[in-house]
Motif scaffolding. Structure first.
Motif, PDB file in Angstrom:
ATOM      1  N   ALA A  63      60.441  73.591  49.915  1.00 30.46           N
ATOM      2  CA  ALA A  63      60.694  75.018  49.652  1.00 30.46           C
ATOM      3  C   ALA A  63      60.397  75.843  50.912  1.00 30.46           C
ATOM      4  N   GLY A  64      59.286  75.531  51.574  1.00 29.03           N
ATOM      5  CA  GLY A  64      58.928  76.245  52.807  1.00 29.03           C
ATOM      6  C   GLY A  64      59.968  76.025  53.898  1.00 29.03           C
ATOM      7  N   GLU A  65      60.471  74.801  53.990  1.00 23.64           N
ATOM      8  CA  GLU A  65      61.497  74.499  55.003  1.00 23.64           C
ATOM      9  C   GLU A  65      62.776  75.296  54.737  1.00 23.64           C
ATOM     10  N   GLY A  66      63.267  75.190  53.489  1.00 25.44           N
ATOM     11  CA  GLY A  66      64.542  75.839  53.148  1.00 25.44           C
ATOM     12  C   GLY A  66      64.468  77.346  53.346  1.00 25.44           C
ATOM     13  N   ALA A  67      63.362  77.944  52.888  1.00 21.31           N
ATOM     14  CA  ALA A  67      63.215  79.399  53.002  1.00 21.31           C
ATOM     15  C   ALA A  67      63.170  79.829  54.467  1.00 21.31           C
ATOM     16  N   THR A  68      62.476  79.048  55.297  1.00 18.03           N
ATOM     17  CA  THR A  68      62.316  79.418  56.709  1.00 18.03           C
ATOM     18  C   THR A  68      63.630  79.236  57.471  1.00 18.03           C
ATOM     19  N   LEU A  69      64.316  78.123  57.199  1.00 13.89           N
ATOM     20  CA  LEU A  69      65.572  77.872  57.910  1.00 13.89           C
ATOM     21  C   LEU A  69      66.644  78.898  57.552  1.00 13.89           C
ATOM     22  N   ALA A  70      66.600  79.376  56.288  1.00 15.90           N
ATOM     23  CA  ALA A  70      67.609  80.354  55.858  1.00 15.90           C
ATOM     24  C   ALA A  70      67.316  81.743  56.404  1.00 15.90           C
ATOM     25  N   ASN A  71      66.093  81.956  56.822  1.00 21.45           N
ATOM     26  CA  ASN A  71      65.668  83.298  57.242  1.00 21.45           C
ATOM     27  C   ASN A  71      65.753  83.468  58.758  1.00 21.45           C
ATOM     28  N   TRP A  72      66.765  82.834  59.364  1.00 17.89           N
ATOM     29  CA  TRP A  72      66.895  82.846  60.823  1.00 17.89           C
ATOM     30  C   TRP A  72      68.227  83.462  61.241  1.00 17.89           C
ATOM     31  N   ALA A  73      68.193  84.195  62.341  1.00 18.25           N
ATOM     32  CA  ALA A  73      69.432  84.667  62.965  1.00 18.25           C
ATOM     33  C   ALA A  73      69.119  84.876  64.434  1.00 18.25           C
ATOM     34  N   PHE A  74      70.099  84.637  65.282  1.00 19.42           N
ATOM     35  CA  PHE A  74      69.877  84.886  66.708  1.00 19.42           C
ATOM     36  C   PHE A  74      70.471  86.246  67.050  1.00 19.42           C
ATOM     37  N   ASP A  75      69.631  87.287  67.043  1.00 27.40           N
ATOM     38  CA  ASP A  75      70.159  88.631  67.293  1.00 27.40           C
ATOM     39  C   ASP A  75      69.405  89.329  68.428  1.00 27.40           C
ATOM     40  N   ALA A 119      67.871  75.650  47.140  1.00 26.10           N
ATOM     41  CA  ALA A 119      67.476  76.704  46.205  1.00 26.10           C
ATOM     42  C   ALA A 119      66.636  77.771  46.915  1.00 26.10           C
ATOM     43  N   ALA A 120      65.684  77.317  47.721  1.00 29.43           N
ATOM     44  CA  ALA A 120      64.835  78.280  48.445  1.00 29.43           C
ATOM     45  C   ALA A 120      65.691  79.119  49.391  1.00 29.43           C
ATOM     46  N   ALA A 121      66.647  78.458  50.046  1.00 31.40           N
ATOM     47  CA  ALA A 121      67.533  79.169  50.972  1.00 31.40           C
ATOM     48  C   ALA A 121      68.381  80.184  50.217  1.00 31.40           C
ATOM     49  N   ALA A 122      68.863  79.794  49.039  1.00 35.48           N
ATOM     50  CA  ALA A 122      69.674  80.714  48.231  1.00 35.48           C
ATOM     51  C   ALA A 122      68.845  81.940  47.847  1.00 35.48           C
ATOM     52  N   GLY A 123      67.575  81.709  47.540  1.00 40.94           N
ATOM     53  CA  GLY A 123      66.690  82.819  47.183  1.00 40.94           C
ATOM     54  C   GLY A 123      66.543  83.800  48.342  1.00 40.94           C
ATOM     55  N   VAL A 124      66.352  83.267  49.544  1.00 40.08           N
ATOM     56  CA  VAL A 124      66.200  84.135  50.722  1.00 40.08           C
ATOM     57  C   VAL A 124      67.513  84.884  50.998  1.00 40.08           C
ATOM     58  N   SER A 165      67.880  69.650  47.146  1.00 38.68           N
ATOM     59  CA  SER A 165      68.146  70.710  46.155  1.00 38.68           C
ATOM     60  C   SER A 165      67.120  71.831  46.277  1.00 38.68           C
ATOM     61  N   VAL A 166      65.867  71.448  46.536  1.00 41.52           N
ATOM     62  CA  VAL A 166      64.819  72.468  46.676  1.00 41.52           C
ATOM     63  C   VAL A 166      65.076  73.315  47.933  1.00 41.52           C
ATOM     64  N   ARG A 167      65.430  72.635  49.045  1.00 39.46           N
ATOM     65  CA  ARG A 167      65.741  73.396  50.275  1.00 39.46           C
ATOM     66  C   ARG A 167      66.878  74.384  50.018  1.00 39.46           C
ATOM     67  N   LYS A 177      75.176  77.231  39.449  1.00 39.24           N
ATOM     68  CA  LYS A 177      75.352  75.966  40.200  1.00 39.24           C
ATOM     69  C   LYS A 177      74.213  75.749  41.191  1.00 39.24           C
ATOM     70  N   GLY A 178      73.973  74.484  41.557  1.00 37.09           N
ATOM     71  CA  GLY A 178      72.952  74.167  42.558  1.00 37.09           C
ATOM     72  C   GLY A 178      73.232  74.935  43.845  1.00 37.09           C
ATOM     73  N   GLY A 179      72.204  75.573  44.383  1.00 35.30           N
ATOM     74  CA  GLY A 179      72.347  76.287  45.654  1.00 35.30           C
ATOM     75  C   GLY A 179      72.937  77.680  45.527  1.00 35.30           C
TER      76      GLY A 179
END
Ligand code: BES
Ligand code: ZN
Ligand code: ZN
Length: 499
Positions: free
Chosen positions: A139-151, A112-117, A108-110, A68-70
């Protein structure tokens, strides 16, 4: 390579067990085919599939259900030259949807990239190469936004894989990463506990973040605000022991002396409500009541990094809203910088009080346009929920630019009324020119906007109420939960696109 799924049995996410590999993981995309149960690999996916003699598509074919998408699936090791291959779903191509005012393919690209990360993080892998799915920036946006956490305050940090593009570092990919990082910067500021981000510490953090960029920063103190006659702004800080600050930042890279774009951000580093104190449940969320300040500052950072040919000024009034012994009391009358008097009937309607003086101050730059951004009213959350930022605008032309920006970024805006009907409600004050709340029930976001309108002379003014989009609890799937940093990317796009 096209494929049609055979049996739709129980599918397992992990098709093949992980073997420790040296190479970075690789993420490729899979589209839904036209017919049911069919799929198509993206061109990048096809290339790798050919290298692996069709092993990627054959493993996907045998994996049961359609991706499925995402969502993602581990394909595994398919070639000695490749690391673990992860497939992510892109859904069916669906283009720009006018009714929805969104570019679904970019979304969809955002996703997908986020799902990959997410996949690579869940699998405990350290490095990943992501394909561009036909849109490097998204793709750059989705990957970067998914790779964030406030720790920052946790001993155990969330692992964050190193993400690189599968093909090359294109300008678009870098721009996407820059935009995602700017939004992540806004999220960091918003999540930060209020004892670690007072007005003074906000200024220090911003100076640190802007280091090396051609941004001029003036941090003004209380005595400056007093000299300017900012009685409305200062009425909010009276209840706090933390001194207020007023940040004025500029990035002048446009035509010399061309009228600047001015962004104003609400910077209440904690909103207790003051004497009109808020209930304690969820009051901690009011650490993000500087979301306007965070998003306009992050926008400035991205604009300076991208060296956009614009003149941009960012104003941020910073204060706590506390119920101290010297705090403003309901019924008090204060005088704003433009000379108008305000009866403060509710000290919890403090955002408009600090913005009033910042908007008046913005007039002195003879701006091309002024946009203020604020977590202003709970009523905005009621009206639009997390779907869009509510926008009140005196210029249809500029609003259209902002709306088109939201369509592109997926972080959308929706226009709200800015009518005399609401202004009249704010003028019903027994003691002063204006009341800071309406005594007529309903339309709280609209009356707040009507109040602000009394403090700007700019012909092209927009007020963005971001209270509804302040937090992400799953509404934006490529972001994960926490404070959202919305609508940083839309603001950047607006600044870029405005003529
Ligand atoms: N910061 C709040 C608005 C808010 C609420 C933002 C929830 C994000 C989530 C603002 O200062 C406020 O308290 N507004 C009052 C105004 C009212 C007293 C007229 C509100 O919305 O209740
Ligand atoms: Zn408040
Ligand atoms: Zn507030």
């Amino acid at each position: 390579m096209r494929g049609c799924l055979r049996g739709v049995g129980e599918s397992s996410r992990l098709l093949y067990t992980l073997a420790a590999g040296e190479q970075p993981a690789v993420v490729v995309g899979v589209h839904h085919g036209e017919a049911d149960n069919t799929f198509t690999l993206t061109p990048a996916g096809e290339k790798l599939d050919a290298l692996a003699s069709g092993e990627i598509s054959s493993r996907l074919l045998n994996s049961g259900s359609l991706l499925k998408g995402g969502s993602w699936r581990l394909v595994g090791k398919v070639h000695p030259d490749l690391g673990q291959v992860v497939a992510v779903g892109l859904g069916k191509p669906s283009g720009v949807q006018d009714e929805e005012n969104i570019d679904m393919d970019r979304e969809s690209v955002r996703k997908a990239a986020a799902a990959g990360v997410r996949a690579v993080t869940d699998l405990g892998l350290k490095e990943v190469q992501i394909e561009n799915f036909g849109d490097c920036e998204a793709a750059g946006e989705g990957a970067t936004l998914a790779n964030w956490a406030f720790d920052r305050f946790k001993a155990e940090k969330k692992p964050r894989p190193a993400v690189t593009p599968l093909d090359s570092f294109t300008e678009e990919w870098l721009n996407g990463v820059r935009l995602g990082s700017a939004q992540n910067f806004a999220r960091d500021l918003m999540e930060c506990p209020a004892n670690h981000l007072t007005p003074t510490l906000f200024v220090a953090e911003v100076i640190q973040q802007m280091k090396g960029l051609p941004v001029n920063i003036e941090a003004r103190d209380q005595s400056w605000a007093e000299k300017m006659g900012m009685g409305s702004f200062l009425s909010v800080s009276r209840g706090s022991s933390e001194p207020p600050m007023f940040l004025e930042m500029s990035f002048l890279n446009g035509v010399k002396d061309a009228d600047p774009i001015v962004l104003v951000g609400k910077g209440v580093t904690f909103d207790t409500g003051g004497i009109s104190i808020k209930p304690s449940a969820k009051m901690d969320k009011m650490r993000a009541d500087m979301g306007g300040a965070a998003t306009v500052t992050a926008t400035l950072k991205a604009v300076a990094e991208a060296a956009l040919p614009v003149n941009l000024i960012v104003l941020v009034p910073l204060t706590e809203n506390m119920p101290g012994g010297r705090a403003t009391k309901p019924g008090d009358v204060v005088t704003a910088m433009n000379g108008k008097t305000i009866q403060v009937d509710n000290t919890d309607a403090e955002g408009r009080l600090i913005l009033a003086d910042a908007l008046t101050y913005a007039d002195k730059f003879n701006p091309r346009c002024v946009l203020d951004v604020a977590t202003l009213t709970g009523a905005m959350m009621v009206a639009l929920g997390t779907g869009a930022t509510g926008v009140f605008s005196t210029s249809s032309k500029d609003f259209d630019v902002l709306s088109a920006a939201g369509r592109k970024t997926g972080d959308r805006v929706w226009r709200m009324p800015l009518w005399q009907h609401y202004t009249q409600q704010m003028k019903k004050s027994p003691l002063a020119d204006l009341n800071n709340i309406s005594l007529t029930p309903g339309g709280g976001a609209c009356t707040a906007a009507a109040f602000l309108k009394e403090f700007t002379s700019c012909k092209n003014w927009m007020h963005l109420d971001i209270a509804g989009v302040m937090e992400n609890e799953g509404a934006v799937s490529y972001m994960g939960s926490g404070m959202s940093g919305r609508p940083t990317r839309t603001l950047f796009q607006f600044v870029k696109d405005l003529q």
